[in-house]
Enzyme design. Sequence first.
Site, PDB file in Angstrom:
ATOM      1  N   HIS A  52     139.468  15.400 -13.283  1.00 29.50           N
ATOM      2  CA  HIS A  52     138.400  14.432 -13.482  1.00 29.50           C
ATOM      3  C   HIS A  52     137.640  14.816 -14.747  1.00 29.50           C
ATOM      4  O   HIS A  52     137.591  15.993 -15.127  1.00 29.50           O
ATOM      5  CB  HIS A  52     137.430  14.445 -12.292  1.00 29.50           C
ATOM      6  CG  HIS A  52     138.007  13.893 -11.030  1.00 29.50           C
ATOM      7  ND1 HIS A  52     137.220  13.375 -10.033  1.00 29.50           N
ATOM      8  CD2 HIS A  52     139.285  13.774 -10.588  1.00 29.50           C
ATOM      9  CE1 HIS A  52     137.974  12.965  -9.035  1.00 29.50           C
ATOM     10  NE2 HIS A  52     139.234  13.206  -9.356  1.00 29.50           N
ATOM     11  N   GLU A  54     134.539  15.204 -15.386  1.00 30.28           N
ATOM     12  CA  GLU A  54     133.486  16.201 -15.195  1.00 30.28           C
ATOM     13  C   GLU A  54     134.063  17.608 -15.111  1.00 30.28           C
ATOM     14  O   GLU A  54     133.528  18.546 -15.710  1.00 30.28           O
ATOM     15  CB  GLU A  54     132.690  15.917 -13.912  1.00 30.28           C
ATOM     16  CG  GLU A  54     132.027  14.565 -13.887  1.00 30.28           C
ATOM     17  CD  GLU A  54     132.860  13.477 -13.207  1.00 30.28           C
ATOM     18  OE1 GLU A  54     132.260  12.612 -12.552  1.00 30.28           O
ATOM     19  OE2 GLU A  54     134.105  13.493 -13.329  1.00 30.28           O
ATOM     20  N   CYS A  82     132.093  12.156  -7.889  1.00 27.97           N
ATOM     21  CA  CYS A  82     132.605  12.257  -6.526  1.00 27.97           C
ATOM     22  C   CYS A  82     132.147  13.587  -5.914  1.00 27.97           C
ATOM     23  O   CYS A  82     131.559  14.430  -6.610  1.00 27.97           O
ATOM     24  CB  CYS A  82     134.131  12.179  -6.547  1.00 27.97           C
ATOM     25  SG  CYS A  82     134.926  13.657  -7.249  1.00 27.97           S
ATOM     26  N   CYS A  85     133.402  16.734  -7.893  1.00 30.85           N
ATOM     27  CA  CYS A  85     132.711  16.943  -9.166  1.00 30.85           C
ATOM     28  C   CYS A  85     131.245  17.301  -8.964  1.00 30.85           C
ATOM     29  O   CYS A  85     130.713  18.155  -9.676  1.00 30.85           O
ATOM     30  CB  CYS A  85     132.858  15.702 -10.032  1.00 30.85           C
ATOM     31  SG  CYS A  85     134.572  15.409 -10.537  1.00 30.85           S
TER      32      CYS A  85
END
Length: 148
Positions: A52, A54, A82, A85
């Site tokens: 992801h 992040e 999410c 993260c």
Amino acid sequence: MNEAFMREALEQAKLAGTRGDIPIGAVIVTDQGEVIARAGNSREQLKDPTAHAEILALREAGLKLNDWRILNSTMYVTLEPCPMCAGAITMSRIPRLVIGAWNEEYGAVGSRWDLVRDPRMNHQVEVIPGVLDDESAQLVKEFLRQKR
């Protein structure tokens, strides 16, 4: 200032979209205004469920700072993180998080859950929501519309 750095995160999101990933971007900036990390989602490209934006930005910032603690900085991310993260952001000790659009389905920074400000955690993150939220949301909506 928040809008300028969010625009950089939006550029990372657009790049992710061109790679076939959900267009989410993240940028980490020191309190002195230096961008120390940029990333867009790369799950499809890397075949990595943790890739992801992040997480990738946190990894890059840690290498740049030579420390797992990402202190005296702000993360800008185009979509509310999410749970994975949000947990990584909290554990990295980032003090501030600026988000674009809310993520009603998986958001863990205030919409569905609020991991980054949970008082049971040993660190809480200041959250600044809604920066360029329409542009951030539109990127994701358009990408998903084209995929379906």
